[in-house]
Design an enzyme around this catalytic site. Structure first.
Site, short mmCIF file in Angstrom:
data_model
loop_
_atom_site.label_atom_id
_atom_site.label_comp_id
_atom_site.label_asym_id
_atom_site.label_seq_id
_atom_site.Cartn_x
_atom_site.Cartn_y
_atom_site.Cartn_z
N ARG A 92 0.82 -1.22 0.00
CA ARG A 92 0.00 0.00 0.00
C ARG A 92 0.85 1.25 0.00
O ARG A 92 0.38 2.32 -0.41
CB ARG A 92 -0.98 -0.02 1.18
N GLU B 271 3.82 -9.37 16.02
CA GLU B 271 3.10 -9.91 17.17
C GLU B 271 3.24 -11.44 17.23
O GLU B 271 3.49 -12.01 18.27
CB GLU B 271 1.63 -9.50 17.09
P1 AMP Z 1 2.80 -1.76 11.75
O1 AMP Z 1 2.04 -2.35 12.88
O2 AMP Z 1 2.97 -0.26 11.90
O3 AMP Z 1 4.09 -2.45 11.48
O4 AMP Z 1 1.87 -1.96 10.47
C1 AMP Z 1 2.04 -3.03 9.61
C2 AMP Z 1 1.44 -2.73 8.25
O5 AMP Z 1 0.06 -2.99 8.30
C3 AMP Z 1 1.64 -1.31 7.77
O6 AMP Z 1 2.10 -1.37 6.43
C4 AMP Z 1 0.28 -0.68 7.84
O7 AMP Z 1 0.04 0.02 6.64
C5 AMP Z 1 -0.69 -1.85 7.95
N1 AMP Z 1 -1.71 -1.66 8.99
C6 AMP Z 1 -1.61 -1.99 10.29
N2 AMP Z 1 -2.73 -1.72 10.97
C7 AMP Z 1 -3.58 -1.16 10.07
C8 AMP Z 1 -4.92 -0.64 10.16
N3 AMP Z 1 -5.62 -0.63 11.31
N4 AMP Z 1 -5.47 -0.15 9.04
C9 AMP Z 1 -4.78 -0.16 7.87
N5 AMP Z 1 -3.54 -0.64 7.73
C10 AMP Z 1 -2.93 -1.14 8.81
#
Ligand code: AMP
Length: 172
Positions: free
Chosen positions: A59, A96
């Site tokens: 994305r 996680e």
């Molecule tokens: P992170 O937890 O910051 O490492 O997020 C992991 C990936 O998942 C990132 O590329 C975010 O764009 C996506 N992501 C995590 N949580 C969400 C959410 N609630 N909505 C949309 N994208 C998410």
């Protein structure tokens, strides 16, 4: 900003129970919202001499490409393992459950580069922290970090380096 917010769709329990997924596809498909996102992202970095935008799969490729185009910079993908065809550098990081890995071409960034790393959403920050460490290992002049959406309640900023300039267009 309210206009963009009005075009972002909340999807409950995706990809797993309890997650409220911020779906940007409904904003990207709206011409006005897409234009505002591209313009507002680029305004954050106009005067910074950015030479490369790194987009995180998948994305982060959308906003990252628009940002690179608007800034007159190059675009570099950070991808899941095994997708890039030439010599790569990689970073493995804890999630996680288990671990994940991202890769970049080893010749993608050089010492003269000023880099923005872009992803669509900041959640826990684990993915971006890994991308940052990977870009840092390639010794660019400067690194910025950028998101379209920041989920403040998840505290992802705390997992990013304190001395790096982090921006996001929209916070929840
Ligand atoms: P992170 O937890 O910051 O490492 O997020 C992991 C990936 O998942 C990132 O590329 C975010 O764009 C996506 N992501 C995590 N949580 C969400 C959410 N609630 N909505 C949309 N994208 C998410």
């Amino acid at each position: 900003m309210e206009y963009i917010k009005s075009k972002i769709r909340d999807v409950l329990d995706f990809p797993s129970k309890g997650i409220v997924f911020k779906d940007l596809t409904t904003a990207f498909k709206d011409p006005r919202a897409l234009h505002i996102i591209g313009w507002d992202l680029s305004q954050l970095y106009r005067d910074k001499g950015v030479t490369k935008v790194v987009g995180i799969e998948s994305r982060g490729f959308i906003g990252g490409s628009i940002l690179a185009f608007e800034l007159g910079a190059g675009f570099v993908p950070a991808r899941k393992p095994g997708k890039l065809p030439a010599d790569v550098v990689r970073m493995t990081y804890d999630k996680e459950y288990g671990t994940d890995t991202i890769e970049m071409h080893s010749d993608a960034i050089g010492p003269d580069d000023i880099v923005v790393i872009h992803d669509d959403v900041l959640a826990t920050g684990g993915t971006m922290a890994a991308a940052y460490n990977l870009v840092k290992s390639m010794n660019p002049k400067k690194i910025y970090i950028n998101f379209i959406i920041e989920l403040e309640s998840l505290g992802g900023r705390a997992n990013l380096p304190a001395d790096v300039d982090v921006t996001s267009l929209i916070t929840y």
